[in-house]
Write a protein that holds these residues in place. Structure first.
Motif, PDB file in Angstrom:
ATOM      1  N   PHE A   1      -4.229   3.498 -16.579  1.00  0.00           N
ATOM      2  CA  PHE A   1      -4.378   2.314 -15.739  1.00  0.00           C
ATOM      3  C   PHE A   1      -5.046   1.236 -16.562  1.00  0.00           C
ATOM      4  O   PHE A   1      -6.174   1.383 -17.007  1.00  0.00           O
ATOM      5  N   ARG A   2      -4.320   0.163 -16.776  1.00  0.00           N
ATOM      6  CA  ARG A   2      -4.846  -0.901 -17.635  1.00  0.00           C
ATOM      7  C   ARG A   2      -5.633  -1.905 -16.810  1.00  0.00           C
ATOM      8  O   ARG A   2      -5.077  -2.543 -15.932  1.00  0.00           O
ATOM      9  N   PHE A   3      -6.887  -1.995 -17.111  1.00  0.00           N
ATOM     10  CA  PHE A   3      -7.746  -2.951 -16.414  1.00  0.00           C
ATOM     11  C   PHE A   3      -7.759  -4.246 -17.210  1.00  0.00           C
ATOM     12  O   PHE A   3      -8.256  -4.294 -18.329  1.00  0.00           O
TER      13      PHE A   3
ATOM     14  N   MET B   1       0.833  -1.194   0.000  1.00  0.00           N
ATOM     15  CA  MET B   1       0.000   0.000   0.000  1.00  0.00           C
ATOM     16  C   MET B   1       0.876   1.255   0.000  1.00  0.00           C
ATOM     17  O   MET B   1       0.514   2.263  -0.564  1.00  0.00           O
TER      18      MET B   1
ATOM     19  N   LEU C   1      -6.326  -7.400 -10.344  1.00  0.00           N
ATOM     20  CA  LEU C   1      -5.396  -6.843  -9.364  1.00  0.00           C
ATOM     21  C   LEU C   1      -5.935  -7.127  -7.969  1.00  0.00           C
ATOM     22  O   LEU C   1      -7.083  -6.856  -7.687  1.00  0.00           O
TER      23      LEU C   1
ATOM     24  N   LEU D   1       1.874   6.476  -5.765  1.00  0.00           N
ATOM     25  CA  LEU D   1       0.860   5.955  -6.672  1.00  0.00           C
ATOM     26  C   LEU D   1       1.121   6.543  -8.056  1.00  0.00           C
ATOM     27  O   LEU D   1       1.594   7.666  -8.174  1.00  0.00           O
ATOM     28  N   PRO D   2       0.832   5.788  -9.104  1.00  0.00           N
ATOM     29  CA  PRO D   2       1.068   6.320 -10.456  1.00  0.00           C
ATOM     30  C   PRO D   2       0.179   7.534 -10.712  1.00  0.00           C
ATOM     31  O   PRO D   2      -1.022   7.490 -10.439  1.00  0.00           O
ATOM     32  N   ARG D   3       0.766   8.606 -11.176  1.00  0.00           N
ATOM     33  CA  ARG D   3       0.002   9.827 -11.452  1.00  0.00           C
ATOM     34  C   ARG D   3      -0.269   9.921 -12.946  1.00  0.00           C
ATOM     35  O   ARG D   3       0.648   9.857 -13.761  1.00  0.00           O
ATOM     36  N   ASN D   4      -1.504  10.104 -13.282  1.00  0.00           N
ATOM     37  CA  ASN D   4      -1.915  10.387 -14.655  1.00  0.00           C
ATOM     38  C   ASN D   4      -1.516   9.318 -15.669  1.00  0.00           C
ATOM     39  O   ASN D   4      -1.593   9.541 -16.862  1.00  0.00           O
TER      40      ASN D   4
END
Lengths: 228, 120
Positions: free
Chosen positions: B11-13, B1, B19, B5-8
């Motif tokens: 995000f591959r779903f 956690m 996940l 966190l990745p910004r912008n």
């Protein structure tokens, strides 16, 4: 909000339909939700904290009356309810775990088990309250006290706190049962999976908090001084 | 956690490899905590019937605090949560401690000095 198909078209990339547009990832969204839920629980800690503070002070001042009042409570029902509530926390934790592993049927079964145990707890509380009404242990003009007369007035103080604290605790449980009814319906509709189960998790946090309040209420109210 | 966190970033779903959100604890951990909570409940009732003097209160509250800690850390997943969440949780109990401690310093110290004559 809009559905997944619209999101895919508008953004040019696919993402989970439950992801709100102001979050980058599901992970970030869940993290924010957990933080917000805990901030709510902090207000709850201080809400019950004020009552625990009042209880502590009056117990120090009128200790003999609090011992006498506590002995009027039935330890059997108190202990049973403690076990029932701990059991309901276990089933709630397993419901969250089932949601985490996308096991819809198990999630529903565990939420129902939690609701059943919560209802058992409230049923026992009704038996206890009913007995106190029957023997006149209700603070106010109708208060009946056969013990040491000098303590009677302050025993009423104990029962005022007893009814306020257990009553507010029971109210929290009734609200919890209401929330679980909605979560059960959402689970049945297939809203949750391994990536999105935040509402189940939040319900769990709330339910465990209510369990913690009881974990303190039980020794404070039922176990003031049982020896002698 | 923890960690940035990745910004912008896109995000591959991926449907086939979901996940895992957070840590999925083993079932046996939950059963173990449940068993510990039940044993502690039994102990707290049994000890209440033994006259330990002033220690009775300390034992009852100590056991309740151990139980509450187990629930917070394991059932409420605070042990696996981010550092920010841990700080927020700790702050809640810190403010509760302020509420109790400052109130008690007031009530406990009221008899230290006599009331001024005009107020008696």
């Amino acid at each position: 909000m809009s559905d997944a198909a619209v999101h895919t078209g508008a953004h040019g990339h696919a993402h989970h339909p439950a992801l709100q547009h102001h979050f980058d990832t599901m992970q970030q969204q869940k993290e924010a939700g957990v933080l917000g839920m805990w901030l709510f629980l902090l207000t709850e800690i201080l809400f019950f904290g004020g009552l625990f503070m009042a209880y502590t002070l009056y117990r120090i001042w009128y200790y003999d009356a609090f011992v006498a009042g506590s002995l009027e409570l039935d330890l059997f029902w108190g202990t049973l309810n403690t076990a029932v509530l701990i059991g309901s926390s276990l089933t709630m934790a397993l419901a969250v775990r089932a949601a985490q592993t996308s096991n819809r049927n198990l999630t529903m079964a565990m939420i129902i088990a939690t609701m059943v145990l919560g209802t058992v707890f409230l049923g026992v509380k009704v038996i206890e309250y009913e007995h106190k009404f029957a023997v006149g242990l209700i603070p106010g003009p109708g208060f009946v006290w056969h013990g040491n007369e000098a303590l009677g007035r302050n025993v009423q103080l104990f029962f005022s706190l007893y009814f306020t604290m257990t009553g507010l605790h029971a109210l929290h449980m009734i609200i919890g049962l209401g929330i679980m009814t909605v979560i059960l319906w959402m689970t049945w509709k297939g809203r949750f999976d391994a990536e999105y189960y935040a509402p189940v998790e939040m319900t769990g946090l709330y339910w465990h908090f209510v369990d913690i309040v009881w974990i303190y209420l039980f020794p404070l109210l039922y176990l003031v001084e049982r020896h002698n | 956690m923890a960690g940035p966190l990745p910004r912008n970033g896109p995000f591959r779903f991926q449907q086939d490899t979901p996940l895992v959100m957070g840590h999925v604890a083993s079932k046996s951990m939950y059963y173990g905590i449940f068993a510990a909570l039940m044993v502690l409940t039994w102990i707290t009732v049994a000890v209440a019937y033994v006259d330990l003097g002033a220690a009775n209160k300390a034992v009852a509250l100590g056991i309740a605090t151990i139980k509450a800690t187990l629930v917070v850390l394991f059932f409420m997943h605070v042990k696996e949560s981010s550092r920010l969440t841990k700080v927020i949780v700790a702050s809640g109990f810190f403010f509760l401690a302020i509420l109790v401690a400052l109130t008690m310093t007031d009530y406990a110290s009221r008899g230290f000095l006599p009331m001024p004559p005009g107020l008696q």
